[in-house]
Write an enzyme that holds these catalytic residues in place. Structure first.
Site, mmCIF file in Angstrom:
data_model
loop_
_atom_site.group_PDB
_atom_site.id
_atom_site.type_symbol
_atom_site.label_atom_id
_atom_site.label_comp_id
_atom_site.label_asym_id
_atom_site.label_seq_id
_atom_site.Cartn_x
_atom_site.Cartn_y
_atom_site.Cartn_z
ATOM 1 N N ASP A 1 48.243 31.920 93.788
ATOM 2 C CA ASP A 1 49.567 31.378 94.104
ATOM 3 C C ASP A 1 49.516 30.828 95.527
ATOM 4 O OD1 ASP A 1 52.660 32.328 92.820
ATOM 5 O OD2 ASP A 1 52.514 31.245 94.731
ATOM 6 N N ASN B 1 52.795 17.642 91.119
ATOM 7 C CA ASN B 1 52.508 19.075 91.010
ATOM 8 C C ASN B 1 52.398 19.545 89.555
ATOM 9 O OD1 ASN B 1 52.199 21.739 92.266
ATOM 10 N ND2 ASN B 1 54.108 22.186 91.209
ATOM 11 N N TYR C 1 61.502 16.766 84.929
ATOM 12 C CA TYR C 1 60.960 18.126 84.782
ATOM 13 C C TYR C 1 60.463 18.357 83.350
ATOM 14 C CZ TYR C 1 60.938 23.136 83.958
ATOM 15 O OH TYR C 1 60.570 24.400 83.556
ATOM 16 N N HIS D 1 70.527 29.360 89.435
ATOM 17 C CA HIS D 1 70.728 29.924 88.097
ATOM 18 C C HIS D 1 72.010 30.751 87.988
ATOM 19 C CE1 HIS D 1 66.352 29.050 88.073
ATOM 20 N NE2 HIS D 1 66.707 28.542 86.916
ATOM 21 N N GLY E 1 73.173 16.186 83.426
ATOM 22 C CA GLY E 1 71.951 16.568 82.719
ATOM 23 C C GLY E 1 72.037 17.866 81.938
ATOM 24 N N ASP E 2 73.194 18.518 81.895
ATOM 25 C CA ASP E 2 73.321 19.767 81.128
ATOM 26 C C ASP E 2 73.670 19.464 79.667
ATOM 27 O OD1 ASP E 2 72.792 21.738 83.001
ATOM 28 O OD2 ASP E 2 74.887 21.998 83.582
#
Ligand code: UFG
Length: 329
Positions: free
Chosen positions: A31, A92, A141, A189, A284-285
């Site tokens: 990590d 990434n 994403y 969240h 975007g939900d």
């Protein structure tokens, strides 16, 4: 098995390390600590502070530690940021994963477990969501995760890699003993924000959208306990023995829970009111996302233990009470 957990200092990865140890495997963590927390990993777990994109260094670790399986949890996962900073995500999540796969090829490691997401489906036409729904992500994403899935499928077709892909729904909760849990910076969240609103650490929770076509007008999601997610990663090992496997599973409880139901459950578990205010929809939900988990149940014998949302939130609350500010660093 010797298992290299890439992103093992993050939320889901750190819980998986615990489950691997409990199942008698040797877990090692790689990590770069950009989002991970050193304190999420026990001192006795071999730890490599390394960048995923450093192919030579990763190849050396894979070879020297005789790694059998790589589990890959390291990814940027802020949907909104992926829209405003797409290159950061492609570099990434996609680019560095290719570097990891190249390092595995260099080291001759052929078993891979990959964290994907229900966001690869975009806005589903049918519910609950089965694995063979069309995959049409609505943000970068989800797109990066789908790209990696495509690479893994191509590698499996020529027997170069055996992969298991898990499409997570909403990971939630914390270890039963409250010793590790969810700590994102920034936190976006619902459950941790609702707990923080209840304790007064943060302002009133904003309910993003109350006019969705759902029973109470708020979004429906499938909140699956992080330890249940972790157990599936170990249950799949047997399948990885077959060369050319590309196994893919939805991981969710199968139960939809609305934002308002989450707030009610947080109030019950904490015994405190959750101050909340109605706010516009968040871009975007999708209105509703919940899994059909039949495939994971039948093929892996996977049974989520946390089926009622209060029991999941109770573990998040336990973590919060013992670590109100999360991990120390
Ligand atoms: N929500 C609020 N207020 C908040 C935060 C969230 O009302 O302050 C709502 C959201 O609108 C959504 C629900 O709570 O309806 C859950 O939101 P989260 O941000 O907790 O989780 P998401 O469903 O947006 O995201 C999760 C994962 C992502 C993954 C996505 C797939 O965290 O990595 O599911 O849709 F991409």
């Amino acid at each position: 098995m010797n298992v290299l957990v890439v992103g093992g200092a993050g939320y889901i990865g750190s819980h998986c390390v615990r489950q691997l140890q409990a199942a008698g495997h040797r877990a090692l963590v790689l990590d770069n600590l950009v989002y991970g927390h050193r304190a999420a990993i026990a001192e006795d777990v071999p730890f490599f502070n390394e960048d995923l994109g450093n192919r030579a260094a990763v190849t050396k670790i894979l070879t020297e530690e005789k790694i059998d399986v790589v589990m890959h949890f390291a990814a940027y996962a802020y949907v909104g940021e992926s829209v405003t900073e797409p290159l950061k995500y492609y570099e990434n999540n996609t680019g560095n994963t290719i570097q990891l796969l190249l390092a595995m090829q260099d080291a001759g490691v052929t078993k891979f477990v990959f964290s994907s997401t229900c966001a690869t489906y975009g806005e589903p036409d049918t519910l609950p969501m089965v694995e063979d729904l069309p995959q049409a992500p609505i943000n970068p994403y989800g797109q990066t995760k789908l790209q990696v899935e495509a690479v893994l499928k191509d590698l499996a077709a020529v027997d170069k890699m055996s992969s298991a892909v898990f499409r997570y729904f909403n990971a939630a909760g914390a270890a039963e003993d409250g010793s590790i849990g969810e700590h994102h910076d920034p936190e976006t969240h619902l459950i941790p924000l609702a707990i923080d609103a209840a304790t007064g650490k943060r302002p009133a929770l904003k309910i993003f959208g109350t006019d969705y076509p759902t029973p109470d007008g708020t979004c429906l999601r499938d909140y699956v306990h992080v330890d249940d997610l972790s157990r599936a990663h170990i249950a799949v090992f047997e399948q990885l023995e077959n060369p050319g496997t590309f196994a893919h599973y939805n991981l969710g409880t199968g139960k939809p829970t609305s934002v308002r139901e989450i707030l009610d459950a947080v109030e019950k578990v904490t015994g405190m009111p959750v101050p909340a205010e109605e706010a516009p929809r968040r871009a975007g939900d999708p209105p509703s996302l919940y899994a059909d988990n039949t495939k994971a149940r039948t093929e892996l014998g996977w049974e989520p233990k946390y089926l009622d949302i209060e029991s999941t939130i109770a573990t998040a609350w336990k973590w919060h009470q013992s670590h109100p500010d999360g991990y120390p660093e």
